[in-house]
Scaffold this motif. Structure first.
Motif, PDB file in Angstrom:
ATOM      1  N   TYR A  58       0.819  -1.210   0.000  1.00 45.53           N
ATOM      2  CA  TYR A  58       0.000   0.000   0.000  1.00 45.53           C
ATOM      3  C   TYR A  58       0.856   1.265   0.000  1.00 45.53           C
ATOM      4  O   TYR A  58       0.373   2.341  -0.350  1.00 45.53           O
ATOM      5  CB  TYR A  58      -0.958  -0.007   1.198  1.00 45.53           C
ATOM      6  CG  TYR A  58      -2.202  -0.824   0.964  1.00 45.53           C
ATOM      7  CD1 TYR A  58      -3.260  -0.330   0.204  1.00 45.53           C
ATOM      8  CD2 TYR A  58      -2.314  -2.113   1.477  1.00 45.53           C
ATOM      9  CE1 TYR A  58      -4.401  -1.092  -0.023  1.00 45.53           C
ATOM     10  CE2 TYR A  58      -3.450  -2.885   1.247  1.00 45.53           C
ATOM     11  CZ  TYR A  58      -4.484  -2.366   0.502  1.00 45.53           C
ATOM     12  OH  TYR A  58      -5.609  -3.119   0.265  1.00 45.53           O
ATOM     13  N   ASP A  59       2.117   1.163   0.375  1.00 47.98           N
ATOM     14  CA  ASP A  59       3.032   2.289   0.235  1.00 47.98           C
ATOM     15  C   ASP A  59       3.416   2.513  -1.222  1.00 47.98           C
ATOM     16  O   ASP A  59       3.769   3.625  -1.619  1.00 47.98           O
ATOM     17  CB  ASP A  59       4.323   2.042   1.035  1.00 47.98           C
ATOM     18  CG  ASP A  59       4.194   2.464   2.478  1.00 47.98           C
ATOM     19  OD1 ASP A  59       3.139   3.025   2.837  1.00 47.98           O
ATOM     20  OD2 ASP A  59       5.137   2.232   3.250  1.00 47.98           O
ATOM     21  N   MET A  60       3.365   1.456  -2.020  1.00 52.51           N
ATOM     22  CA  MET A  60       3.804   1.543  -3.412  1.00 52.51           C
ATOM     23  C   MET A  60       2.711   2.021  -4.360  1.00 52.51           C
ATOM     24  O   MET A  60       2.995   2.601  -5.406  1.00 52.51           O
ATOM     25  CB  MET A  60       4.296   0.165  -3.905  1.00 52.51           C
ATOM     26  CG  MET A  60       5.363  -0.473  -3.056  1.00 52.51           C
ATOM     27  SD  MET A  60       6.838   0.544  -2.918  1.00 52.51           S
ATOM     28  CE  MET A  60       7.563  -0.199  -1.437  1.00 52.51           C
ATOM     29  N   LEU A  61       1.447   1.745  -4.017  1.00 50.93           N
ATOM     30  CA  LEU A  61       0.331   2.032  -4.912  1.00 50.93           C
ATOM     31  C   LEU A  61      -0.845   2.587  -4.116  1.00 50.93           C
ATOM     32  O   LEU A  61      -0.976   2.334  -2.909  1.00 50.93           O
ATOM     33  CB  LEU A  61      -0.115   0.756  -5.632  1.00 50.93           C
ATOM     34  CG  LEU A  61       0.892   0.076  -6.569  1.00 50.93           C
ATOM     35  CD1 LEU A  61       0.407  -1.335  -6.903  1.00 50.93           C
ATOM     36  CD2 LEU A  61       1.107   0.887  -7.823  1.00 50.93           C
ATOM     37  N   ASP A  62      -1.725   3.315  -4.800  1.00 50.25           N
ATOM     38  CA  ASP A  62      -2.947   3.782  -4.156  1.00 50.25           C
ATOM     39  C   ASP A  62      -3.830   2.593  -3.787  1.00 50.25           C
ATOM     40  O   ASP A  62      -3.791   1.543  -4.440  1.00 50.25           O
ATOM     41  CB  ASP A  62      -3.716   4.711  -5.097  1.00 50.25           C
ATOM     42  CG  ASP A  62      -2.999   6.032  -5.322  1.00 50.25           C
ATOM     43  OD1 ASP A  62      -2.228   6.445  -4.438  1.00 50.25           O
ATOM     44  OD2 ASP A  62      -3.208   6.632  -6.394  1.00 50.25           O
ATOM     45  N   ALA A  63      -4.633   2.780  -2.755  1.00 51.28           N
ATOM     46  CA  ALA A  63      -5.437   1.678  -2.231  1.00 51.28           C
ATOM     47  C   ALA A  63      -6.359   1.083  -3.286  1.00 51.28           C
ATOM     48  O   ALA A  63      -6.498  -0.144  -3.385  1.00 51.28           O
ATOM     49  CB  ALA A  63      -6.252   2.155  -1.030  1.00 51.28           C
ATOM     50  N   ASP A  64      -7.004   1.930  -4.109  1.00 50.60           N
ATOM     51  CA  ASP A  64      -7.928   1.388  -5.109  1.00 50.60           C
ATOM     52  C   ASP A  64      -7.192   0.579  -6.172  1.00 50.60           C
ATOM     53  O   ASP A  64      -7.717  -0.408  -6.690  1.00 50.60           O
ATOM     54  CB  ASP A  64      -8.751   2.509  -5.749  1.00 50.60           C
ATOM     55  CG  ASP A  64      -7.889   3.581  -6.390  1.00 50.60           C
ATOM     56  OD1 ASP A  64      -6.662   3.600  -6.148  1.00 50.60           O
ATOM     57  OD2 ASP A  64      -8.441   4.416  -7.132  1.00 50.60           O
TER      58      ASP A  64
END
Length: 330
Positions: A205-211
Motif C-alpha cells: 500500500y506504500d507503493m500504490l494507491d489503495a484502489d
C-alpha cells in the motif's frame, strides 16, 4: 562542488577545524528547515557543525573532521545534480563514503516512484541487494530488522508488475504462531492470514494507491497466502516473496524453492536471530546458504547494523542484542 578547504593546525589533543566554502545552493540545502539537515550531519559525524552564510565549519577529532569533509563534498555533488537533501540522506551518504561507494549512483537508483516518494537504496548493502535481485532468479536477503529487506523486495516486485515483466506478485509467509490452528481462526482466508501478512500488505500500500491495490487483488495479479498454501503448485510468470523465512523448516524451504516456474523470480527474506520455530526444528534459512552457496543464479546478500534505516535507536537495539548473543546470553 564544495570549493576550497582551509585547515587549522591539529592541536595536541588531536582536535581539528576545517572551513568549507559552499556554493549558494548547497548552503541552502544543508541549512534545510530549522537546521534539521545540519543537526543530522552533526549527529551522524560526531563533530561540531556551524554554518555562517556560505562557510561551513567542522570541528572535532581530526579523523572525524576529515571524514565529515568527504561527506559534505559528496552531499554537494548531489545538490549539484539537483537532488534535495534530508536528514535521512546524511546517513545514506555517510555510509556510502565509509565503504567507498558513490552515493549519487546509490541514491539515484530509483526502484519505484509513487506520488512524491521515490524508493531508492539507502545503504551500500541495500544497493547490493537490489542489484542481486535484478540479476538473479533467486535472491536471499538475510539480516536484522529495519534493513529494508521486505520493503525493497515489494518495491521491485511492484515495478516488475507495472512494467509487465511478470504477470503477478505472490506474497507469502510462514504462519508459525497459528500452526495447524489456522483453519479455526474466524473469517474467510483473507481474514485468517491478515495478521501474518500485514507487513507485506503495508509495503504494497506504500507503493500504490489503495484502489489500485484492490483492483490488482480482484484480478488475481496480487496474491497473498500462508506458506502452507504453496505446496503442490508451480508458480510461473510471477514475482514471489517469502518473508520471515527464518521460521521455515528446511523441508518447507525446499518445498518453496521448488515451486519456481518459468519466467519467475523469487526473493527470500529473514533474520536468523529471530527464529520462532520449536527448538528441535531446523530453520530452512539457516541451512540454505550451506546447501545452496555456489549454485548458479542464486544470490545471498547479508545485511548488518550499517544497513538499518529505521530510527537510530533500532540500530542500537540491534547492537545490544548482538552483543548479548556474542556473550552467550539467552
Amino acid at each position: 562542488m564544495t570549493g576550497d578547504f582551509r585547515l587549522s593546525a591539529v592541536g595536541p589533543a588531536g582536535r581539528d577545524e576545517r572551513v568549507i566554502e559552499l556554493a549558494d545552493a548547497v548552503a541552502v540545502e544543508l541549512a534545510g528547515e530549522q537546521d534539521r539537515v545540519l543537526r543530522a550531519l552533526e549527529d551522524r559525524l560526531g563533530v561540531e557543525v556551524a554554518l555562517r552564510g556560505n562557510r561551513l565549519t567542522l570541528a572535532g577529532a581530526e579523523p572525524r573532521v576529515r571524514a565529515g569533509a568527504a561527506v559534505v563534498d559528496e552531499l554537494a555533488r548531489l545538490v549539484g545534480e539537483g537532488r534535495a537533501l534530508g536528514p535521512g540522506t546524511i546517513d545514506a551518504v555517510a555510509d556510502a563514503v565509509d565503504v567507498a561507494e558513490p552515493a549519487a549512483a546509490m541514491l539515484g537508483d530509483v526502484i519505484w516512484r509513487h506520488r512524491q516518494t521515490a524508493v531508492t537504496p539507502r545503504t551500500a548493502g541495500q544497493k547490493r541487494y537490489v542489484d542481486a535481485i535484478r540479476t538473479n532468479t533467486i535472491t536471499f536477503g538475510i539480516g536484522p530488522a529495519g534493513t529494508g529487506k521486505t520493503y525493497l523486495a515489494v518495491a521491485l516486485a511492484t515495478a516488475a508488475l507495472m512494467r509487465r515483466e511478470v504477470g503477478r506478485i505472490i506474497l507469502t509467509r510462514p504462519a508459525v504462531e497459528a500452526g495447524e490452528r489456522l483453519g479455526f481462526l474466524p473469517g474467510d482466508l483473507a481474514a485468517k492470514v491478515d495478521p501474518y501478512l500485514r507487513p507485506l500488505f503495508d509495503a504494497l500500500y506504500d507503493m500504490l494507491d489503495a484502489d489500485r491495490v484492490e483492483a490488482l487483488f480482484e484480478r488475481g495479479q496480487v496474491e497473498v497466502a500462508p506458506l502452507a498454501f504453496m505446496r503442490g503448485r508451480t508458480l510461473n510468470d510471477s514475482f514471489i516473496i517469502l518473508d520471515e523465512a527464518q521460521n521455515t523448516t528446511a523441508e518447507q524451504m525446499k518445498m518453496f524453492l521448488t515451486r519456481l516456474g518459468y519466467g519467475s523470480r523469487m526473493v527470500v527474506t529473514g533474520d536468523v536471530t529471530q527464529i520462532d520455530l520449536p527448538s528441535e526444528a531446523r530453520s530452512g534459512l539457516v541451512a540454505a546458504p550451506r546447501i545452496l552457496s555456489g549454485v548458479e543464479d542464486i544470490a545471498f546478500v547479508q545485511f548488518d547494523r550499517r544497513d538499518v534505516v529505521r530510527h537510530r535507536l533500532v540500530q542500537r537495539i540491534v547492537d545490544a542484542y548482538g552483543a548479548a548473543q556474542d556473550r552467550g546470553e539467552p
